[in-house]
Design a protein around this motif. Sequence first.
Motif, PDB file in Angstrom:
ATOM      1  N   ILE A  82       4.846  13.638   0.050  1.00  0.00           N
ATOM      2  CA  ILE A  82       5.408  12.797   0.265  1.00  0.00           C
ATOM      3  C   ILE A  82       5.157  11.278   0.678  1.00  0.00           C
ATOM      4  CG2 ILE A  82       7.709  11.737   2.680  1.00  0.00           C
ATOM      5  CD1 ILE A  82       8.131  14.736   3.504  1.00  0.00           C
ATOM      6  N   TYR A  83       5.263  11.352  -0.002  1.00  0.00           N
ATOM      7  CA  TYR A  83       5.023   8.929  -0.298  1.00  0.00           C
ATOM      8  C   TYR A  83       5.845   7.729  -0.440  1.00  0.00           C
ATOM      9  CZ  TYR A  83       1.934  11.593  -3.072  1.00  0.00           C
ATOM     10  OH  TYR A  83       1.329  12.542  -4.322  1.00  0.00           O
ATOM     11  N   GLY A  84       5.659   6.955   0.361  1.00  0.00           N
ATOM     12  CA  GLY A  84       6.129   5.995   1.228  1.00  0.00           C
ATOM     13  C   GLY A  84       4.967   3.984   1.393  1.00  0.00           C
ATOM     14  N   PHE A  85       5.674   3.880   1.465  1.00  0.00           N
ATOM     15  CA  PHE A  85       5.079   1.802   1.594  1.00  0.00           C
ATOM     16  C   PHE A  85       4.672   2.294   3.401  1.00  0.00           C
ATOM     17  CE2 PHE A  85       7.670   0.682  -1.514  1.00  0.00           C
ATOM     18  CZ  PHE A  85       7.038   0.719  -3.007  1.00  0.00           C
ATOM     19  N   SER A  86       5.168   3.371   4.740  1.00  0.00           N
ATOM     20  CA  SER A  86       4.628   3.183   5.078  1.00  0.00           C
ATOM     21  C   SER A  86       4.637   4.201   5.807  1.00  0.00           C
ATOM     22  CB  SER A  86       5.139   2.340   5.879  1.00  0.00           C
ATOM     23  OG  SER A  86       7.612   2.186   6.548  1.00  0.00           O
ATOM     24  N   VAL A  87       4.463   5.135   7.157  1.00  0.00           N
ATOM     25  CA  VAL A  87       5.069   6.449   7.844  1.00  0.00           C
ATOM     26  C   VAL A  87       6.208   6.375   8.366  1.00  0.00           C
ATOM     27  CG1 VAL A  87       4.205   8.123   8.996  1.00  0.00           C
ATOM     28  CG2 VAL A  87       1.917   6.895   7.922  1.00  0.00           C
ATOM     29  N   PRO A  88       7.090   6.841   8.018  1.00  0.00           N
ATOM     30  CA  PRO A  88       8.587   6.832   8.722  1.00  0.00           C
ATOM     31  C   PRO A  88       8.385   7.878  10.396  1.00  0.00           C
ATOM     32  CG  PRO A  88       8.446   8.719   6.938  1.00  0.00           C
ATOM     33  CD  PRO A  88       6.902   8.394   7.014  1.00  0.00           C
ATOM     34  N   GLU A  89       9.086   6.877  11.322  1.00  0.00           N
ATOM     35  CA  GLU A  89       9.684   8.589  12.767  1.00  0.00           C
ATOM     36  C   GLU A  89       9.305   9.023  12.205  1.00  0.00           C
ATOM     37  OE1 GLU A  89      11.008   5.731  15.460  1.00  0.00           O
ATOM     38  OE2 GLU A  89       9.963   4.099  15.115  1.00  0.00           O
ATOM     39  N   ARG A  90      10.479   9.825  11.468  1.00  0.00           N
ATOM     40  CA  ARG A  90      11.172  11.629  11.355  1.00  0.00           C
ATOM     41  C   ARG A  90      10.798  11.363   9.538  1.00  0.00           C
ATOM     42  NH1 ARG A  90      14.389  12.958  14.585  1.00  0.00           N
ATOM     43  NH2 ARG A  90      14.876  11.540  16.175  1.00  0.00           N
ATOM     44  N   CYS A  91      11.032  12.292   9.008  1.00  0.00           N
ATOM     45  CA  CYS A  91      10.429  13.392   8.228  1.00  0.00           C
ATOM     46  C   CYS A  91      11.911  12.781   7.209  1.00  0.00           C
ATOM     47  CB  CYS A  91      10.047  14.465   8.605  1.00  0.00           C
ATOM     48  SG  CYS A  91       9.801  15.226   6.720  1.00  0.00           S
ATOM     49  N   PRO A  92      11.378  12.281   6.498  1.00  0.00           N
ATOM     50  CA  PRO A  92      12.842  11.967   5.338  1.00  0.00           C
ATOM     51  C   PRO A  92      13.390  12.876   5.310  1.00  0.00           C
ATOM     52  CG  PRO A  92      11.410  11.340   4.345  1.00  0.00           C
ATOM     53  CD  PRO A  92      10.345  11.996   5.500  1.00  0.00           C
ATOM     54  N   LEU A  93      13.002  15.180   4.998  1.00  0.00           N
ATOM     55  CA  LEU A  93      13.480  15.756   4.185  1.00  0.00           C
ATOM     56  C   LEU A  93      14.467  16.778   5.573  1.00  0.00           C
ATOM     57  CD1 LEU A  93      10.855  16.799   1.948  1.00  0.00           C
ATOM     58  CD2 LEU A  93      12.347  15.867   1.759  1.00  0.00           C
ATOM     59  N   CYS A  94      13.673  17.044   6.729  1.00  0.00           N
ATOM     60  CA  CYS A  94      14.181  17.921   7.371  1.00  0.00           C
ATOM     61  C   CYS A  94      14.726  16.623   9.251  1.00  0.00           C
ATOM     62  CB  CYS A  94      12.882  18.939   7.901  1.00  0.00           C
ATOM     63  SG  CYS A  94      11.775  17.898   9.109  1.00  0.00           S
ATOM     64  N   GLN A  95      14.278  15.204   9.345  1.00  0.00           N
ATOM     65  CA  GLN A  95      14.547  14.376  10.349  1.00  0.00           C
ATOM     66  C   GLN A  95      14.200  15.285  11.276  1.00  0.00           C
ATOM     67  OE1 GLN A  95      16.212  12.232   9.105  1.00  0.00           O
ATOM     68  NE2 GLN A  95      16.855  12.683   6.917  1.00  0.00           N
ATOM     69  N   GLN A  96      12.769  15.507  11.231  1.00  0.00           N
ATOM     70  CA  GLN A  96      12.312  16.324  12.720  1.00  0.00           C
ATOM     71  C   GLN A  96      11.160  14.595  13.038  1.00  0.00           C
ATOM     72  OE1 GLN A  96      10.348  19.328  12.932  1.00  0.00           O
ATOM     73  NE2 GLN A  96      12.075  20.703  12.509  1.00  0.00           N
ATOM     74  N   SER A  97      11.194  15.048  14.108  1.00  0.00           N
ATOM     75  CA  SER A  97      10.435  13.210  14.354  1.00  0.00           C
ATOM     76  C   SER A  97       8.416  13.775  13.683  1.00  0.00           C
ATOM     77  CB  SER A  97       9.971  13.115  15.752  1.00  0.00           C
ATOM     78  OG  SER A  97       9.429  13.794  16.671  1.00  0.00           O
TER      79      SER A  97
ATOM     80  N   PRO B 230       0.066  -0.868  -0.487  1.00  0.00           N
ATOM     81  CA  PRO B 230      -0.309  -0.047  -0.127  1.00  0.00           C
ATOM     82  C   PRO B 230       0.491   0.779  -0.145  1.00  0.00           C
ATOM     83  CG  PRO B 230       0.361  -0.471   2.142  1.00  0.00           C
ATOM     84  CD  PRO B 230       0.709  -2.134   1.129  1.00  0.00           C
ATOM     85  N   VAL B 231       0.627   2.007  -0.325  1.00  0.00           N
ATOM     86  CA  VAL B 231       1.295   3.700  -0.731  1.00  0.00           C
ATOM     87  C   VAL B 231       0.402   4.619   0.175  1.00  0.00           C
ATOM     88  CG1 VAL B 231       1.997   5.529  -2.285  1.00  0.00           C
ATOM     89  CG2 VAL B 231       2.023   3.454  -3.213  1.00  0.00           C
ATOM     90  N   ILE B 232       1.529   5.410   0.886  1.00  0.00           N
ATOM     91  CA  ILE B 232       0.982   6.127   2.503  1.00  0.00           C
ATOM     92  C   ILE B 232       1.392   7.831   1.718  1.00  0.00           C
ATOM     93  CG2 ILE B 232      -0.136   4.479   3.214  1.00  0.00           C
ATOM     94  CD1 ILE B 232       2.758   7.225   4.097  1.00  0.00           C
ATOM     95  N   LYS B 233       0.606   8.554   1.896  1.00  0.00           N
ATOM     96  CA  LYS B 233       0.502  10.562   1.533  1.00  0.00           C
ATOM     97  C   LYS B 233       0.928  11.048   3.075  1.00  0.00           C
ATOM     98  CE  LYS B 233      -1.025  13.133  -0.228  1.00  0.00           C
ATOM     99  NZ  LYS B 233      -2.026  14.087  -1.235  1.00  0.00           N
ATOM    100  N   PHE B 234       1.489  11.552   3.006  1.00  0.00           N
ATOM    101  CA  PHE B 234       1.508  13.232   4.239  1.00  0.00           C
ATOM    102  C   PHE B 234       2.570  14.018   3.226  1.00  0.00           C
ATOM    103  CE2 PHE B 234       6.009  12.301   5.774  1.00  0.00           C
ATOM    104  CZ  PHE B 234       6.802  11.823   5.452  1.00  0.00           C
ATOM    105  N   ASN B 235       1.916  14.858   4.285  1.00  0.00           N
ATOM    106  CA  ASN B 235       2.798  16.249   4.257  1.00  0.00           C
ATOM    107  C   ASN B 235       3.470  16.970   5.825  1.00  0.00           C
ATOM    108  OD1 ASN B 235       0.906  16.384   1.242  1.00  0.00           O
ATOM    109  ND2 ASN B 235      -1.073  16.979   2.931  1.00  0.00           N
ATOM    110  N   HIS B 236       4.245  17.240   5.074  1.00  0.00           N
ATOM    111  CA  HIS B 236       5.400  18.048   5.149  1.00  0.00           C
ATOM    112  C   HIS B 236       6.737  18.365   5.115  1.00  0.00           C
ATOM    113  CE1 HIS B 236       8.186  17.844   9.729  1.00  0.00           C
ATOM    114  NE2 HIS B 236       7.402  17.351   9.736  1.00  0.00           N
ATOM    115  N   CYS B 237       6.597  19.338   5.981  1.00  0.00           N
ATOM    116  CA  CYS B 237       8.115  20.413   4.974  1.00  0.00           C
ATOM    117  C   CYS B 237       7.375  21.098   3.754  1.00  0.00           C
ATOM    118  CB  CYS B 237       9.451  19.954   4.894  1.00  0.00           C
ATOM    119  SG  CYS B 237      10.201  19.500   6.106  1.00  0.00           S
ATOM    120  N   GLN B 238       5.781  21.516   3.517  1.00  0.00           N
ATOM    121  CA  GLN B 238       5.325  22.096   2.882  1.00  0.00           C
ATOM    122  C   GLN B 238       5.666  20.938   1.619  1.00  0.00           C
ATOM    123  OE1 GLN B 238       6.706  26.253   3.228  1.00  0.00           O
ATOM    124  NE2 GLN B 238       4.717  25.991   4.522  1.00  0.00           N
ATOM    125  N   ARG B 239       5.865  19.946   1.911  1.00  0.00           N
ATOM    126  CA  ARG B 239       5.679  19.017   0.203  1.00  0.00           C
ATOM    127  C   ARG B 239       5.201  17.808   1.291  1.00  0.00           C
ATOM    128  NH1 ARG B 239      10.485  18.774  -2.320  1.00  0.00           N
ATOM    129  NH2 ARG B 239      11.817  20.664  -2.492  1.00  0.00           N
TER     130      ARG B 239
END
Length: 217
Positions: A20-35, A9-18
């Motif tokens: 972001i698509y992935g197969f799961s929700v990461p603990e940290r944003c891959p762009l800013c590294q904030q949780s 399954p593909v999920i989408k979330f918004n962070h850093c005004q972008r």
Amino acid sequence: MWCPEAGKPVIKFNHCQRSIYGFSVPERCPLCQQSVHWRKLEEAPVSISNPFTNGHREKCSFLLRPTQGTFLRDYDGRSDLHVGITNTNGVVYNYTIQGVHRDEAGWEQSVSIPLLQPNMYGLMDQWDKYLEDFSNSGAWLPHRYEEDHCNCYSYTLTFINCVLSTEGQERLDKNDFTEKYVLPRTRKVSKYITLYRAIEEHGFHVTDSPQPEASTP
Ligand SMILES: [Zn+2]
């Protein structure tokens, strides 16, 4: 509901005004590294609707899949597609150089187009008999097969036209059918595959600013 044949399954979330698509929700944003935690509803993850269905679970539908391999692994936007029609039990009738096949497996990752409108449900009782009789007519014997004229498309389209004429509706020619039904789906599929493969390659995929996207919460 997620089925393994349809890929992850593909999920989408918004962070850093972008977006972001992935197969799961990461603990940290891959762009800013904030949780990441979802203080705002508009940032919350949503799942992206998957264009594939298990064809064996579809009744009275037109199905498309690559002739070789699967959409997610092998389709490049130009690959040959094979088509078929399901009966009311998810058996996929399709025509090849060997004649008519009645497949009970192999169409798990298909694009499906339902052929019965809600006002045509009376037809469902007759569907399996029509499809079986149609397939047994001499027109679809192995030696009649021709790559360009008498192939899986002409088999399905001729059947669809038989059904339409029973219902007093206008026949479709191959171009109408492709324009109206096939191309909108294959375009959507190509977009999804590009996104899916980008996530597979990089772990996630980023697009500029939240954009409207067909999605379900
Ligand atoms: Zn971020």
